[in-house]
Write a protein that holds these residues in place. Structure first.
Motif, PDB file in Angstrom:
ATOM      1  N   SER A 155     -30.314-101.411 -94.236  1.00 23.79           N
ATOM      2  CA  SER A 155     -29.689-100.114 -93.986  1.00 23.79           C
ATOM      3  C   SER A 155     -28.325-100.304 -93.371  1.00 23.79           C
ATOM      4  N   SER A 156     -27.501 -99.310 -93.523  1.00 27.76           N
ATOM      5  CA  SER A 156     -26.180 -99.322 -92.912  1.00 27.76           C
ATOM      6  C   SER A 156     -26.297 -99.027 -91.430  1.00 27.76           C
ATOM      7  N   SER A 157     -25.185 -99.139 -90.748  1.00 29.76           N
ATOM      8  CA  SER A 157     -25.204 -99.005 -89.289  1.00 29.76           C
ATOM      9  C   SER A 157     -25.539 -97.597 -88.836  1.00 29.76           C
ATOM     10  N   SER A 158     -25.295 -96.589 -89.653  1.00 29.66           N
ATOM     11  CA  SER A 158     -25.550 -95.205 -89.252  1.00 29.66           C
ATOM     12  C   SER A 158     -26.827 -94.642 -89.864  1.00 29.66           C
ATOM     13  N   SER A 159     -27.708 -95.494 -90.397  1.00 27.76           N
ATOM     14  CA  SER A 159     -28.928 -95.000 -91.023  1.00 27.76           C
ATOM     15  C   SER A 159     -29.912 -94.441 -90.011  1.00 27.76           C
ATOM     16  N   SER A 160     -29.713 -94.725 -88.723  1.00 29.23           N
ATOM     17  CA  SER A 160     -30.643 -94.220 -87.718  1.00 29.23           C
ATOM     18  C   SER A 160     -30.615 -92.705 -87.613  1.00 29.23           C
ATOM     19  N   ILE A 161     -29.497 -92.079 -88.004  1.00 29.17           N
ATOM     20  CA  ILE A 161     -29.431 -90.632 -87.914  1.00 29.17           C
ATOM     21  C   ILE A 161     -29.832 -89.969 -89.229  1.00 29.17           C
ATOM     22  N   GLY A 162     -30.062 -90.763 -90.245  1.00 30.22           N
ATOM     23  CA  GLY A 162     -30.443 -90.213 -91.532  1.00 30.22           C
ATOM     24  C   GLY A 162     -31.941 -90.056 -91.655  1.00 30.22           C
ATOM     25  N   SER A 163     -32.380 -89.867 -92.874  1.00 28.28           N
ATOM     26  CA  SER A 163     -33.803 -89.722 -93.117  1.00 28.28           C
ATOM     27  C   SER A 163     -34.481 -91.085 -93.021  1.00 28.28           C
ATOM     28  N   ARG A 164     -35.748 -91.065 -92.696  1.00 24.74           N
ATOM     29  CA  ARG A 164     -36.510 -92.301 -92.526  1.00 24.74           C
ATOM     30  C   ARG A 164     -37.191 -92.634 -93.850  1.00 24.74           C
ATOM     31  N   TRP A 165     -36.546 -93.489 -94.600  1.00 19.38           N
ATOM     32  CA  TRP A 165     -37.047 -93.843 -95.916  1.00 19.38           C
ATOM     33  C   TRP A 165     -38.177 -94.862 -95.773  1.00 19.38           C
ATOM     34  N   GLN A 166     -39.266 -94.612 -96.495  1.00 14.33           N
ATOM     35  CA  GLN A 166     -40.394 -95.534 -96.492  1.00 14.33           C
ATOM     36  C   GLN A 166     -40.190 -96.553 -97.603  1.00 14.33           C
ATOM     37  N   CYS A 167     -39.869 -97.756 -97.207  1.00 12.53           N
ATOM     38  CA  CYS A 167     -39.547 -98.800 -98.177  1.00 12.53           C
ATOM     39  C   CYS A 167     -40.747 -99.094 -99.075  1.00 12.53           C
ATOM     40  N   GLY A 168     -40.469 -99.206-100.358  1.00 11.71           N
ATOM     41  CA  GLY A 168     -41.509 -99.537-101.319  1.00 11.71           C
ATOM     42  C   GLY A 168     -42.377 -98.383-101.739  1.00 11.71           C
ATOM     43  N   ALA A 169     -42.148 -97.191-101.184  1.00 14.31           N
ATOM     44  CA  ALA A 169     -43.002 -96.052-101.527  1.00 14.31           C
ATOM     45  C   ALA A 169     -42.740 -95.545-102.932  1.00 14.31           C
ATOM     46  N   VAL A 170     -41.522 -95.777-103.449  1.00 12.76           N
ATOM     47  CA  VAL A 170     -41.141 -95.297-104.772  1.00 12.76           C
ATOM     48  C   VAL A 170     -40.526 -96.453-105.545  1.00 12.76           C
ATOM     49  N   THR A 171     -40.913 -96.592-106.797  1.00 11.57           N
ATOM     50  CA  THR A 171     -40.356 -97.608-107.680  1.00 11.57           C
ATOM     51  C   THR A 171     -39.933 -96.947-108.988  1.00 11.57           C
ATOM     52  N   THR A 172     -39.241 -97.708-109.815  1.00  9.55           N
ATOM     53  CA  THR A 172     -38.804 -97.174-111.096  1.00  9.55           C
ATOM     54  C   THR A 172     -39.984 -96.880-112.011  1.00  9.55           C
ATOM     55  N   ALA A 173     -41.120 -97.529-111.785  1.00  9.97           N
ATOM     56  CA  ALA A 173     -42.300 -97.259-112.614  1.00  9.97           C
ATOM     57  C   ALA A 173     -42.817 -95.844-112.412  1.00  9.97           C
ATOM     58  N   ASP A 174     -42.548 -95.246-111.233  1.00 13.48           N
ATOM     59  CA  ASP A 174     -43.014 -93.884-110.964  1.00 13.48           C
ATOM     60  C   ASP A 174     -42.284 -92.847-111.800  1.00 13.48           C
ATOM     61  N   LEU A 175     -41.191 -93.244-112.417  1.00 16.63           N
ATOM     62  CA  LEU A 175     -40.445 -92.299-113.241  1.00 16.63           C
ATOM     63  C   LEU A 175     -41.178 -91.938-114.524  1.00 16.63           C
ATOM     64  N   GLU A 176     -42.206 -92.702-114.869  1.00 19.23           N
ATOM     65  CA  GLU A 176     -42.980 -92.394-116.058  1.00 19.23           C
ATOM     66  C   GLU A 176     -43.766 -91.097-115.890  1.00 19.23           C
ATOM     67  N   ARG A 177     -43.973 -90.699-114.673  1.00 19.20           N
ATOM     68  CA  ARG A 177     -44.623 -89.413-114.436  1.00 19.20           C
ATOM     69  C   ARG A 177     -43.634 -88.284-114.735  1.00 19.20           C
ATOM     70  N   SER A 178     -44.129 -87.078-114.630  1.00 18.08           N
ATOM     71  CA  SER A 178     -43.250 -85.927-114.849  1.00 18.08           C
ATOM     72  C   SER A 178     -42.268 -85.800-113.695  1.00 18.08           C
ATOM     73  N   ASP A 179     -41.185 -85.110-113.968  1.00 21.22           N
ATOM     74  CA  ASP A 179     -40.170 -84.925-112.925  1.00 21.22           C
ATOM     75  C   ASP A 179     -40.720 -84.144-111.736  1.00 21.22           C
ATOM     76  N   GLU A 180     -41.592 -83.182-111.973  1.00 25.77           N
ATOM     77  CA  GLU A 180     -42.163 -82.398-110.880  1.00 25.77           C
ATOM     78  C   GLU A 180     -43.016 -83.279-109.984  1.00 25.77           C
ATOM     79  N   VAL A 181     -43.798 -84.199-110.580  1.00 23.23           N
ATOM     80  CA  VAL A 181     -44.631 -85.103-109.778  1.00 23.23           C
ATOM     81  C   VAL A 181     -43.760 -86.092-109.015  1.00 23.23           C
ATOM     82  N   PHE A 182     -42.735 -86.618-109.664  1.00 20.11           N
ATOM     83  CA  PHE A 182     -41.838 -87.552-108.987  1.00 20.11           C
ATOM     84  C   PHE A 182     -41.080 -86.873-107.852  1.00 20.11           C
TER      85      PHE A 182
END
Length: 612
Positions: A155-182
């Motif tokens: 993360s960049s130096s100012s990521s502490s004030i941003g959203s807390r992204w859960q690493c590995g929770a989303v991958t490109t394989a999840d795009l095979e689902r519908s856009d609403e589910v993704f």
């Protein structure tokens, strides 16, 4: 009384000592010197008459302060300096609401990425935002970047004030689902998308060499994603445009009318809005239609009402009217297969003399009423279409009137049968027809609030898809409305307070009750709080505007007692001027008489001193 009478006829003077000794007559009365001279006064004039007259005059003068006090106009002091200071601050620093932009780069290729790459991307995105036009209600934008790869997250130096992204929770394989589910999957991966009241918007970039064309999807929450074969420069450009054009400006292009282009929104100063839906039968002798609005309409509109609750308290009502002809005229067009109403005739469409729409009992105080009308034309003008300026027909067959509402022209499905076969029959709009009409009205409501009725695939070198919310408004659109609503309320509050201050200063004898002064002070406090505290900006700005208008429209301001000083004298002069003038003239006359008598007595003293 003897003394007063003696002032008019002076008694003969006492004989002198020499006269008594000689026994001759007295020579002290100088009346024998000549008949043309006024007689001298041998006694000192009394002051009883003068004192009595002057005391009456003094009683009038002493009573004058009590009269002025009893007719005094009460004026509570208004904080004019504080109002001017607020105006200067809003002009130099327009109301804005800081927000954050969090960019997430998901890399499918293995490898570790240090923080230098994230910091480089952060600087590139910040530079891109500087090149784009500033959003109307956006304040300082804080940019943070997260690079998510198979080897971990950096993360960049100012990521502490941003959203807390859960690493590995989303991958490109999840795009095979519908856009609403993704879209919902991304929402679950964004844990804590706001902090300290600051709204954080997330754009996820998923690189893939298999997809040649870049595809962009904007979700119904505060995030979007870009998918395809995209290099770093293209990704930075796409992120900046998505954030500025859509998240900050609602997709409104330069020159278009929409949110941020005007100062005010269709919301009452008390924060209430009434949505009035009317079904108009132009000619009941042809056909009479009804609808099941209470069962279908209110159920369909309840999510919209709930979504807009932070902006306004919305009430819904409906009615069916008959004998409601339109004011404008249409013409027949054989090529288009019906009667046509041009856009130039739309301003004359609403018939205020025949359409009795303002029958709301729920619109109290200064609530805003938005009218949504379904117009069913008569058999002789069916079908009735709206013709656009380019010659084509309107797809929705509807139009809006800013700050008033919208109209949808609905042609009955059996209009081709004519009025003879439908005469005297009562029908109902089907559920499907009513739902389609309400969808048009929801689009018109979005337009009245400054948004587009819908978003189509467009620009940015690729297709853009928008996830539609069942509430009619997506979360990022609602955030946009919140910011604009708070800003317009602050500007409206300032305009009202400045008008009130100018009005009070121009009318020196206008009543200003303590309640008005207190409302102005509370309005200033709420406006200052809204400007300082972004988390309470909407609530405080609404309260500031409501208090300012409560003070401006206070019933006491309409009192006749704020008349000019000329009016004040015109009221009281007939009562006090005649008596006061006579008393003043009597005092002046008595003073002159006293001076004359005093001069006579002084002349007598001088003559006696000379003769002796």
């Amino acid at each position: 009384m003897a003394e007063i009478a003696g002032d008019e006829v002076p008694p003969p003077s006492a004989p002198s000592a020499a006269g008594e000794a000689s026994g001759g007559p007295s020579t002290s009365t100088p009346t024998s010197s000549g008949a043309s001279k006024p007689p001298l006064r041998t006694t000192k004039p009394g002051v009883k008459r003068l004192v009595l007259t002057v005391s009456v005059l003094l009683s009038f003068l002493l009573g004058l302060p009590f009269l002025l006090k009893s007719t005094e106009i009460h004026r509570s002091p208004l904080p004019s300096d504080a109002i001017a200071d607020l105006a200067r601050r809003l002009q130099s620093d327009p109301p804005s609401f800081p927000c954050g932009l969090h960019a997430v780069f998901i890399r499918s290729s293995p490898g570790s990425y240090d923080a230098s790459l994230a910091n480089h991307l952060e600087r590139a995105i910040s530079a891109q935002l500087q090149l784009l036009p500033a959003a109307s209600a956006a304040g300082n934008v804080t940019v943070s970047v997260t690079v998510d790869s198979a080897g971990g997250c950096s993360s960049s130096s100012s990521s502490s004030i941003g959203s807390r992204w859960q690493c590995g929770a989303v991958t490109t394989a999840d795009l095979e689902r519908s856009d609403e589910v993704f879209d919902e999957l991304l929402q679950s991966a964004l844990d804590g998308s706001s902090r300290d009241g600051m709204r954080v918007y997330t754009v996820v970039v998923l690189g893939s060499d298999d997809v040649k064309r870049m595809r962009t999807v904007i979700g119904k929450h505060r995030h979007a994603w870009v998918f395809g074969k995209v290099d770093e420069a293209e990704a930075v450009s796409a992120i900046g445009k998505i954030f500025n054009k859509y998240f900050m400006n609602g997709g409104i292009e330069e020159g278009e009318t929409g949110i941020g282009k005007g100062e005010f929104m269709p919301v009452g100063s008390d924060g209430n809005v009434v949505l009035s839906f009317s079904l108009l039968n132009a000619e009941p002798s042809d056909w009479v239609y009804d609808w099941e609005f209470e069962k279908i309409g209110e159920r369909m509109l309840s999510p919209v009402v709930e979504a807009l609750r932070p902006i306004a308290e919305i009430n819904i009502e409906s009615q069916v009217l008959y004998h409601t002809p339109k004011s404008s005229y249409s013409h027949s067009d054989d090529k288009l297969g019906g009667n046509v109403l041009s856009m130039g005739d739309i301003p004359f469409f609403v018939n205020s003399n025949e359409w009795h729409l303002d029958t709301s009992i729920s619109a109290t105080g200064r609530s805003k009423v938005l009218q949504f009308v379904v117009y069913i034309p008569s058999a002789r003008e069916c079908p009735l279409y709206l013709q656009l300026p380019d010659g084509g027909l309107s797809k929705t067959n509807a139009f809006i009137s800013p700050m008033w509402g919208g109209v949808h022209i609905w042609n009955p499905p059996d209009w081709s049968l004519g009025s003879e076969e439908t005469h005297g029959t009562r029908k109902k709009m089907s559920s499907q027809e009513l739902m389609e009409t309400l969808e048009i009205f929801i689009g018109q409501l979005r337009q009245l609030f400054g948004l587009k009725p819908n978003y189509l695939a467009q620009d940015m070198d690729g297709a853009i898809k928008f996830i539609v919310s069942e509430k009619g408004f997506t979360e990022w659109e609602l955030n946009l409305l919140y910011r604009h609503h708070a800003r317009s309320n602050l500007l409206s509050c300032l305009t009202t307070l400045e008008s009130l201050s100018s009005l009070v200063q121009s009318l020196p004898r206008m009543i200003v009750m303590d309640e008005i002064g207190r409302q102005v002070e509370l309005s200033l406090e709420a406006a200052n709080l809204a400007q300082r505290n972004t988390t309470l900006g909407i609530i405080s700005a609404t309260r500031a505007r409501a208090l300012a208008e409560d003070a401006f429209f206070h019933p006491s301001i309409m009192s006749i007692s704020y008349a000019s000083i000329e009016h004040y004298f015109a009221i009281y002069m007939p009562f006090f001027a005649p008596v006061s003038l006579h008393v003043l003239l009597a005092a002046i006359k008595e003073l002159k008489r006293y001076k004359v008598e005093r001069a006579k007595y002084s002349a007598f003293l001088i003559s006696r001193a000379t003769s002796s």
